[in-house]
Write a protein that holds these residues in place. Sequence first.
Motif, PDB file in Angstrom:
ATOM      1  N   ALA A 293      -7.379  12.784   2.873  1.00  0.00           N
ATOM      2  CA  ALA A 293      -6.727  13.047   1.592  1.00  0.00           C
ATOM      3  C   ALA A 293      -6.025  14.400   1.611  1.00  0.00           C
ATOM      4  O   ALA A 293      -4.892  14.534   1.132  1.00  0.00           O
ATOM      5  CB  ALA A 293      -7.748  12.988   0.461  1.00  0.00           C
TER       6      ALA A 293
ATOM      7  N   LEU B 208      -8.816   5.932   2.472  1.00  0.00           N
ATOM      8  CA  LEU B 208      -9.907   6.819   2.077  1.00  0.00           C
ATOM      9  C   LEU B 208     -11.157   5.975   1.805  1.00  0.00           C
ATOM     10  O   LEU B 208     -11.252   5.301   0.775  1.00  0.00           O
ATOM     11  CB  LEU B 208      -9.514   7.617   0.832  1.00  0.00           C
TER      12      LEU B 208
ATOM     13  N   THR C 189     -14.274  14.089  -2.606  1.00  0.00           N
ATOM     14  CA  THR C 189     -13.029  14.657  -3.120  1.00  0.00           C
ATOM     15  C   THR C 189     -13.224  15.903  -3.970  1.00  0.00           C
ATOM     16  O   THR C 189     -12.255  16.576  -4.297  1.00  0.00           O
ATOM     17  CB  THR C 189     -12.245  13.622  -3.951  1.00  0.00           C
TER      18      THR C 189
ATOM     19  N   ALA D 217      -2.074   4.675  -1.158  1.00  0.00           N
ATOM     20  CA  ALA D 217      -3.465   4.870  -0.748  1.00  0.00           C
ATOM     21  C   ALA D 217      -4.302   3.618  -0.957  1.00  0.00           C
ATOM     22  O   ALA D 217      -4.074   2.842  -1.891  1.00  0.00           O
ATOM     23  CB  ALA D 217      -4.083   6.026  -1.528  1.00  0.00           C
TER      24      ALA D 217
ATOM     25  N   VAL E 188      -8.292   3.296  -1.604  1.00  0.00           N
ATOM     26  CA  VAL E 188      -9.490   4.082  -1.894  1.00  0.00           C
ATOM     27  C   VAL E 188     -10.663   3.115  -2.051  1.00  0.00           C
ATOM     28  O   VAL E 188     -10.655   2.256  -2.934  1.00  0.00           O
ATOM     29  CB  VAL E 188      -9.323   4.929  -3.166  1.00  0.00           C
TER      30      VAL E 188
ATOM     31  N   THR F 125     -14.775   2.595  -2.607  1.00  0.00           N
ATOM     32  CA  THR F 125     -16.033   3.177  -3.057  1.00  0.00           C
ATOM     33  C   THR F 125     -17.116   2.107  -3.028  1.00  0.00           C
ATOM     34  O   THR F 125     -16.827   0.916  -2.884  1.00  0.00           O
ATOM     35  CB  THR F 125     -15.918   3.756  -4.483  1.00  0.00           C
TER      36      THR F 125
ATOM     37  N   GLY G 103     -14.650   9.654  -5.897  1.00  0.00           N
ATOM     38  CA  GLY G 103     -13.673   8.841  -5.183  1.00  0.00           C
ATOM     39  C   GLY G 103     -12.784   8.083  -6.147  1.00  0.00           C
ATOM     40  O   GLY G 103     -11.557   8.037  -5.990  1.00  0.00           O
TER      41      GLY G 103
ATOM     42  N   TYR H 278     -10.413  10.373  -7.936  1.00  0.00           N
ATOM     43  CA  TYR H 278      -9.255  10.747  -7.129  1.00  0.00           C
ATOM     44  C   TYR H 278      -8.215   9.628  -7.118  1.00  0.00           C
ATOM     45  O   TYR H 278      -7.011   9.889  -7.205  1.00  0.00           O
ATOM     46  CB  TYR H 278      -9.671  11.092  -5.698  1.00  0.00           C
ATOM     47  N   ALA H 279      -8.683   8.393  -7.043  1.00  0.00           N
ATOM     48  CA  ALA H 279      -7.752   7.261  -7.118  1.00  0.00           C
ATOM     49  C   ALA H 279      -6.994   7.288  -8.443  1.00  0.00           C
ATOM     50  O   ALA H 279      -5.778   7.052  -8.488  1.00  0.00           O
ATOM     51  CB  ALA H 279      -8.511   5.948  -6.967  1.00  0.00           C
TER      52      ALA H 279
ATOM     53  N   THR I 203      -7.562   0.364  -5.332  1.00  0.00           N
ATOM     54  CA  THR I 203      -8.939   0.840  -5.420  1.00  0.00           C
ATOM     55  C   THR I 203      -9.874  -0.354  -5.398  1.00  0.00           C
ATOM     56  O   THR I 203      -9.677  -1.321  -6.139  1.00  0.00           O
ATOM     57  CB  THR I 203      -9.168   1.635  -6.719  1.00  0.00           C
TER      58      THR I 203
END
Length: 313
Positions: free
Chosen positions: A161, A176, A181, A246, A248, A250, A260, A263-264, A276
């Motif tokens: 990131a 990611l 983060t 991205a 992402v 989790t 996480g 951040y997304a 995500t």
Amino acid sequence: MPLDPGIASLLQLIDGSPYPPMSEGTPDDARRALRSMTVDLVTPETRVPVGSVEETEVAGRPARLYRPVDDGPLPTLVYLHGGGFVIGDLDTHDQTCRRLCAGAAVVVLAIDYRLAPEARFPAAVDDALAAVRWADEHRGELGGGEVLAVGGDSAGGNLAAVAALELGSRVDAQVLLYPATHMTGDYPSRTENAEGYFLDLATMGWFGGHYLGHDADRADRADRADPRHSPLLADLAAVDGDLAPALVVTVEYDPLRDEGEAYAALLERAGVPVETVRYDGLVHGFIDMGPMSPAAAAALDDVVERVGRLLRR
């Protein structure tokens, strides 16, 4: 969703291992323990086949280049391993890189960045940035395609990131996987999953202390608001060029889950295309837990498929 039964059995085995909790041991103890749970369990029969593997050096650091059997040109993924900036190496994440290479049909360049406490922040950041810059300048001899991605899991997701933020338009995609983060943040998932789910709060503090400096009055203690260790604190408007799309990932039972996903959301608010996905019932580190958990294996297959789509969007 209840904890996956295969994961629950694995956690019981880990609890019964002869190694002390990471937060009570030394970095060398923790490095040996991680290798015992990863490298030592791989056999020739279970090693994921790829087209070729080459030991190399990138920007002064050991690296490993994985090529699929597919003909080029192909996307290139610079991969940064997890391990709290303290543990992990090319071998502990060899299977992960092989799965990404073979399953997503991408060239994977894994980087052995410097670890703390021998090399504190920002050494790992410097190594990650140097590696991605090198890859950007050598796309033709890597995958040969136009797409250069950066990715990683946990601490490696943090570094990926940060690299995407720092290098802007030089990076075309970011992957990611349960990333850290916000190193000094406080989130409900840290309380909900503080103990018993592989990565615990005590170990996170142990990792962070080694990486950023244990004592508040140390001259080398990192600035708590520095986005180079906490990308969630970054000013995205200051990024040079467009930020890369991205993926992402989790998981439900993870102290890092909320940061996480935060951040997304930050990326999305800045107009960055973001996919995500949260895998319920699983824990931090699930990418290595497939042999014990069909659910973890299925989630990793899904991640690999999503990576392949992201790098060819």
